[in-house]
Design an enzyme around this catalytic site. Structure first.
Site, short mmCIF file in Angstrom:
data_model
loop_
_atom_site.label_atom_id
_atom_site.label_comp_id
_atom_site.label_asym_id
_atom_site.label_seq_id
_atom_site.Cartn_x
_atom_site.Cartn_y
_atom_site.Cartn_z
N TYR A 278 0.78 -1.37 -0.55
CA TYR A 278 0.14 0.19 0.16
C TYR A 278 0.66 1.31 0.18
O TYR A 278 0.43 1.87 0.00
CB TYR A 278 -0.62 -0.13 1.30
CG TYR A 278 -2.04 -1.07 1.55
CD1 TYR A 278 -2.10 -1.81 0.51
CD2 TYR A 278 -2.42 -1.06 2.40
CE1 TYR A 278 -2.91 -2.98 0.79
CE2 TYR A 278 -3.59 -2.87 2.77
CZ TYR A 278 -3.49 -3.52 2.12
OH TYR A 278 -4.64 -4.16 1.37
N LEU B 168 -17.41 -3.22 1.56
CA LEU B 168 -18.70 -2.33 1.32
C LEU B 168 -18.40 -2.91 -0.12
O LEU B 168 -19.66 -1.54 -0.82
CB LEU B 168 -18.42 -0.86 1.79
CG LEU B 168 -18.09 -0.44 2.48
CD1 LEU B 168 -18.10 1.30 2.67
CD2 LEU B 168 -19.37 -0.91 3.89
N ILE C 44 -13.05 -4.41 7.55
CA ILE C 44 -12.18 -3.19 7.58
C ILE C 44 -12.21 -2.59 6.88
O ILE C 44 -11.86 -2.32 5.60
CB ILE C 44 -10.95 -3.68 7.39
CG1 ILE C 44 -10.26 -5.45 6.49
CG2 ILE C 44 -9.98 -4.90 8.30
CD1 ILE C 44 -8.90 -5.21 5.84
N LYS D 213 -12.20 0.67 4.33
CA LYS D 213 -11.70 1.92 4.30
C LYS D 213 -12.00 3.35 4.55
O LYS D 213 -13.25 3.32 3.38
CB LYS D 213 -10.44 1.21 2.44
CG LYS D 213 -9.91 2.77 2.40
CD LYS D 213 -9.72 3.43 1.24
CE LYS D 213 -9.27 4.70 1.05
NZ LYS D 213 -8.96 5.50 -0.32
N ASN E 126 -18.69 4.60 9.61
CA ASN E 126 -18.72 3.24 9.95
C ASN E 126 -18.34 2.82 11.13
O ASN E 126 -18.61 1.55 11.75
CB ASN E 126 -17.34 2.72 9.55
CG ASN E 126 -17.82 3.06 7.34
OD1 ASN E 126 -18.62 3.26 7.63
ND2 ASN E 126 -16.60 3.07 6.79
P1 NAP Z 1 -14.42 -0.58 0.95
O1 NAP Z 1 -13.97 -0.57 2.50
O2 NAP Z 1 -14.61 -1.61 0.47
O3 NAP Z 1 -14.86 0.77 0.34
C1 NAP Z 1 -13.82 2.07 0.33
C2 NAP Z 1 -14.84 2.97 0.16
O4 NAP Z 1 -15.89 3.53 0.36
C3 NAP Z 1 -14.24 4.25 -0.29
O5 NAP Z 1 -13.85 4.69 -1.43
C4 NAP Z 1 -14.25 5.32 0.60
O6 NAP Z 1 -14.96 6.40 1.17
C5 NAP Z 1 -16.04 4.66 0.90
N1 NAP Z 1 -16.78 4.77 1.52
C6 NAP Z 1 -16.50 3.80 2.92
N2 NAP Z 1 -16.66 4.48 4.17
C7 NAP Z 1 -18.24 4.82 3.39
C8 NAP Z 1 -19.09 5.44 3.80
N3 NAP Z 1 -20.04 5.65 5.47
N4 NAP Z 1 -20.11 6.07 3.59
C9 NAP Z 1 -19.60 5.81 1.87
N5 NAP Z 1 -19.10 5.77 1.35
C10 NAP Z 1 -18.02 5.60 2.24
O7 NAP Z 1 -13.10 -0.83 -0.56
P2 NAP Z 1 -11.53 -1.30 -0.06
O8 NAP Z 1 -10.79 0.17 0.28
O9 NAP Z 1 -10.78 -2.20 -1.13
O10 NAP Z 1 -11.49 -2.54 0.68
C11 NAP Z 1 -11.02 -2.22 2.37
C12 NAP Z 1 -9.30 -2.42 2.94
O11 NAP Z 1 -9.93 -3.41 3.07
C13 NAP Z 1 -8.25 -2.24 2.18
O12 NAP Z 1 -8.06 -0.15 2.52
C14 NAP Z 1 -7.27 -3.03 2.71
O13 NAP Z 1 -6.77 -2.56 3.85
C15 NAP Z 1 -8.21 -4.02 2.68
N6 NAP Z 1 -8.16 -5.06 1.75
C16 NAP Z 1 -6.86 -6.38 2.00
C17 NAP Z 1 -6.59 -6.56 0.16
C18 NAP Z 1 -6.43 -7.88 -0.33
O14 NAP Z 1 -6.14 -8.67 -0.85
N7 NAP Z 1 -5.91 -8.45 1.58
C19 NAP Z 1 -7.64 -6.61 -1.43
C20 NAP Z 1 -8.57 -5.09 -0.90
C21 NAP Z 1 -8.37 -4.39 0.58
P3 NAP Z 1 -13.28 7.29 1.76
O15 NAP Z 1 -12.16 6.49 1.19
O16 NAP Z 1 -13.61 8.84 0.49
O17 NAP Z 1 -14.03 7.42 2.62
#
Ligand code: NAP
Length: 276
Positions: free
Chosen positions: A52, A191, A230, A232, A242
């Site tokens: 990251y 999400l 988790i 983001k 959240n």
């Molecule tokens: P996510 O958490 O499903 O979605 C993040 C998106 O939702 C961002 O655009 C965020 O906007 C928005 N958001 C967050 N809370 C919100 C709310 N209450 N209302 C409206 N919009 C909201 O997606 P992700 O980042 O892919 O997954 C989360 C975490 O999982 C990652 O950050 C990472 O740490 C981990 N991950 C791990 C892997 C792996 O291979 N192990 C792969 C993918 C992800 P803002 O940023 O503008 O707040």
């Protein structure tokens, strides 16, 4: 919904159920402030990874916050080009240096791909745990057959498998595997990177509870045994929204409605994924 101070529940393996995701949060100050805000809101679990490119900023956020390091459950992941045993040992230490900590609470194998060779990679994770640099060992993006193989080789228990999981990708098989073998499931992209927000069933449940669709998706994950999530979030509004999910209690009818969603969606699907 109002957010209240309360003890964050933990999974059976002691992982705080709500963590802050940080993928793509790479601006140094913005990332540090996201982490600080989350900790001061009540989060006790922060998720990062070598890939990251923000471990330094995550560490800065922990240092800026008024929460003690030992009260934070900090997780990072070894990238797939660093998974030879020697590189696991050397790059884990580099991660600790960037994070500014003496240990991480959880170190994951990021993907079972490229340099991943269970007989070479996994003993290095055991060694890091024996040396106290890593409190727990985890894996990410593992299918049941990879979990079976890794459990045979590791001396350490696998406390978590971090995989994509949300109402459009419920991962029932991996949740059941985890319950049978004491491997918690940490739901990434909980999400569906925003795709859950327009699902009619989620909107209906959200309206009923005067909650946001994000809170409902997270509450649906939290009511499953052995599951953490988790999301983001970058700014304070999303971070606090959240956190409020911990106060949303879904009833059986709500859970059945969300369980009944037919739509399926996988957001993270690189060519090296083991299911490809
Ligand atoms: P996510 O958490 O499903 O979605 C993040 C998106 O939702 C961002 O655009 C965020 O906007 C928005 N958001 C967050 N809370 C919100 C709310 N209450 N209302 C409206 N919009 C909201 O997606 P992700 O980042 O892919 O997954 C989360 C975490 O999982 C990652 O950050 C990472 O740490 C981990 N991950 C791990 C892997 C792996 O291979 N192990 C792969 C993918 C992800 P803002 O940023 O503008 O707040």
């Amino acid at each position: 919904m109002t957010t209240t101070e309360h003890d964050d529940e933990a999974t059976p393996n002691g992982i705080p159920r709500l963590g802050l995701g940080t993928w793509q949060n790479t601006d140094p100050d913005e990332c540090a402030e996201s982490v600080r805000t989350a900790l001061e809101t009540g989060y006790r679990h922060i998720d990062t990874a070598q890939a990251y490119d923000n471990e330094e900023h995550v560490g800065e956020g922990i240092a800026r916050s008024d929460v003690d390091r030992e009260d934070v459950f900090l997780a990072t992941k070894i990238w797939l080009s660093n998974l030879s045993g020697d590189d696991v040992l050397s790059t884990a230490e580099e991660s600790l240096d960037r994070l500014g900590v003496d240990y991480v609470d959880l170190l994951y194998v990021h993907w079972p791909a490229r340099e991943y060779d269970p007989e070479d990679t996994l003993p290095a994770f055991d060694e890091l745990r024996e040396r106290g640099l890593v409190r727990n060992v985890g894996v990410s993006n593992f299918e049941p057959e990879h979990l079976d193989e890794a459990r045979e080789i590791l001396d350490s228990p696998i406390v978590a498998n971090q995989v994509e999981c949300h109402p459009l990708l419920p991962q029932d098989e991996l949740v059941a595997y985890g319950r049978d073998h004491d491997v918690d499931l940490v739901a990434y992209s909980p999400l569906a990177r925003g795709a859950v927000f327009d699902v009619p069933e989620i909107r209906e449940v959200a309206e009923k509870h005067d909650a946001s669709p994000a809170q409902v998706s997270l509450a649906w994950l939290f009511q499953r045994d052995g599951v953490a999530a988790i999301p983001k979030a970058t700014g304070g509004d999303h971070i606090r929204d959240n956190y409020g999910a911990l106060d949303v209690e879904l009833d059986d009818e709500d859970v059945a409605k969300i369980d009944g969603i037919d739509e399926r969606n996988r957001e993270v699907d690189p060519d090296f994924a083991p299911w490809s």
